[in-house]
Design a protein around this motif. Structure first.
Motif, mmCIF file in Angstrom:
data_model
loop_
_atom_site.group_PDB
_atom_site.id
_atom_site.type_symbol
_atom_site.label_atom_id
_atom_site.label_comp_id
_atom_site.label_asym_id
_atom_site.label_seq_id
_atom_site.Cartn_x
_atom_site.Cartn_y
_atom_site.Cartn_z
ATOM 1 N N UNK A 13 0.808 -1.217 0.000
ATOM 2 C CA UNK A 13 0.000 0.000 0.000
ATOM 3 C C UNK A 13 0.836 1.260 0.000
ATOM 4 N N UNK A 14 1.950 1.283 -0.752
ATOM 5 C CA UNK A 14 2.837 2.445 -0.723
ATOM 6 C C UNK A 14 2.295 3.666 -1.471
ATOM 7 N N UNK A 15 1.161 3.525 -2.148
ATOM 8 C CA UNK A 15 0.611 4.655 -2.899
ATOM 9 C C UNK A 15 -0.399 5.456 -2.086
ATOM 10 N N UNK A 16 -0.780 4.959 -0.929
ATOM 11 C CA UNK A 16 -1.693 5.687 -0.045
ATOM 12 C C UNK A 16 -0.919 6.670 0.820
ATOM 13 N N UNK A 17 -1.645 7.502 1.511
ATOM 14 C CA UNK A 17 -1.013 8.542 2.338
ATOM 15 C C UNK A 17 -0.092 7.954 3.408
ATOM 16 N N UNK A 18 -0.555 6.950 4.119
ATOM 17 C CA UNK A 18 0.256 6.360 5.189
ATOM 18 C C UNK A 18 1.447 5.605 4.603
ATOM 19 N N UNK A 19 1.201 4.804 3.570
ATOM 20 C CA UNK A 19 2.279 4.037 2.954
ATOM 21 C C UNK A 19 3.367 4.919 2.371
ATOM 22 N N UNK A 36 5.608 -2.492 -2.202
ATOM 23 C CA UNK A 36 4.836 -3.477 -2.954
ATOM 24 C C UNK A 36 3.587 -2.817 -3.520
ATOM 25 N N UNK A 37 3.539 -2.763 -4.857
ATOM 26 C CA UNK A 37 2.479 -2.049 -5.565
ATOM 27 C C UNK A 37 1.739 -3.004 -6.503
ATOM 28 N N UNK A 59 0.338 -8.273 -6.749
ATOM 29 C CA UNK A 59 -1.036 -8.059 -6.310
ATOM 30 C C UNK A 59 -1.187 -8.487 -4.852
ATOM 31 N N UNK A 60 -2.022 -7.780 -4.129
ATOM 32 C CA UNK A 60 -2.217 -8.083 -2.704
ATOM 33 C C UNK A 60 -2.796 -9.476 -2.479
ATOM 34 N N UNK A 79 1.827 -3.717 6.442
ATOM 35 C CA UNK A 79 0.766 -4.019 5.477
ATOM 36 C C UNK A 79 -0.334 -2.961 5.520
ATOM 37 N N UNK A 80 -0.407 -2.149 4.441
ATOM 38 C CA UNK A 80 -1.441 -1.124 4.319
ATOM 39 C C UNK A 80 -2.277 -1.299 3.051
ATOM 40 N N UNK A 81 -1.981 -2.304 2.238
ATOM 41 C CA UNK A 81 -2.727 -2.508 0.992
ATOM 42 C C UNK A 81 -4.171 -2.872 1.294
ATOM 43 N N UNK A 82 -5.073 -2.252 0.550
ATOM 44 C CA UNK A 82 -6.506 -2.512 0.706
ATOM 45 C C UNK A 82 -7.162 -2.065 -0.587
#
Length: 123
Positions: A13-19, A36-37, A59-60, A79-82
């Motif tokens: 989840x590196x593309x979100x604000x927290x990641x 991981x994108x 992929x997640x 882990x922040x991917x969602x």
């Protein structure tokens, strides 16, 4: 207090604000980050361009593949991917249950795969 040494970290989840913020903070401290994108993500350009950040496309739902994609593993796994966080998918119960399933399965797989290589579970 427990001291932990981290030299390599995986961030989903590196593309979100927290990641994104976490990737930058870890890299600023000299930690090599494996961001991981999702393949084909239209937000991949949000991942900071930094010498200590490597983009890994996975992929997640296939986090079990990270063992092969990141030889040597890592000391930490964030882990922040969602998926389905906006639009109609946000209220799709089936999609949200899948998020929960791959989160539990994927994070347990990562810990179990790399436990002997220095990754520690923070309970």
């Amino acid at each position: 207090m427990i001291e932990r040494s981290i030299s390599r970290a995986i961030v989903t989840g590196p593309t979100g604000a927290i990641g994104t913020a976490l990737c930058l903070e870890l890299a600023a401290h000299g930690i090599h980050v494996f961001a991981v994108c999702r393949p084909g993500s239209h937000r991949a350009d949000a991942i900071p361009n930094h010498d200590h950040i490597s983009v890994i496309y996975c992929d997640a739902t296939q986090l079990d593949q990270l063992v092969n994609l990141i030889p040597g593993g890592a000391d930490a796994f964030f882990h922040f991917a969602w998926v389905h966080t906006i639009g109609a998918g946000r209220n799709d119960m089936g999609a949200q249950i899948e998020n929960i399933r791959y989160t539990i399965d994927g994070t347990n797989d990562k810990y179990n795969s790399w436990e002997g290589d220095g990754m520690q579970r923070l309970d």
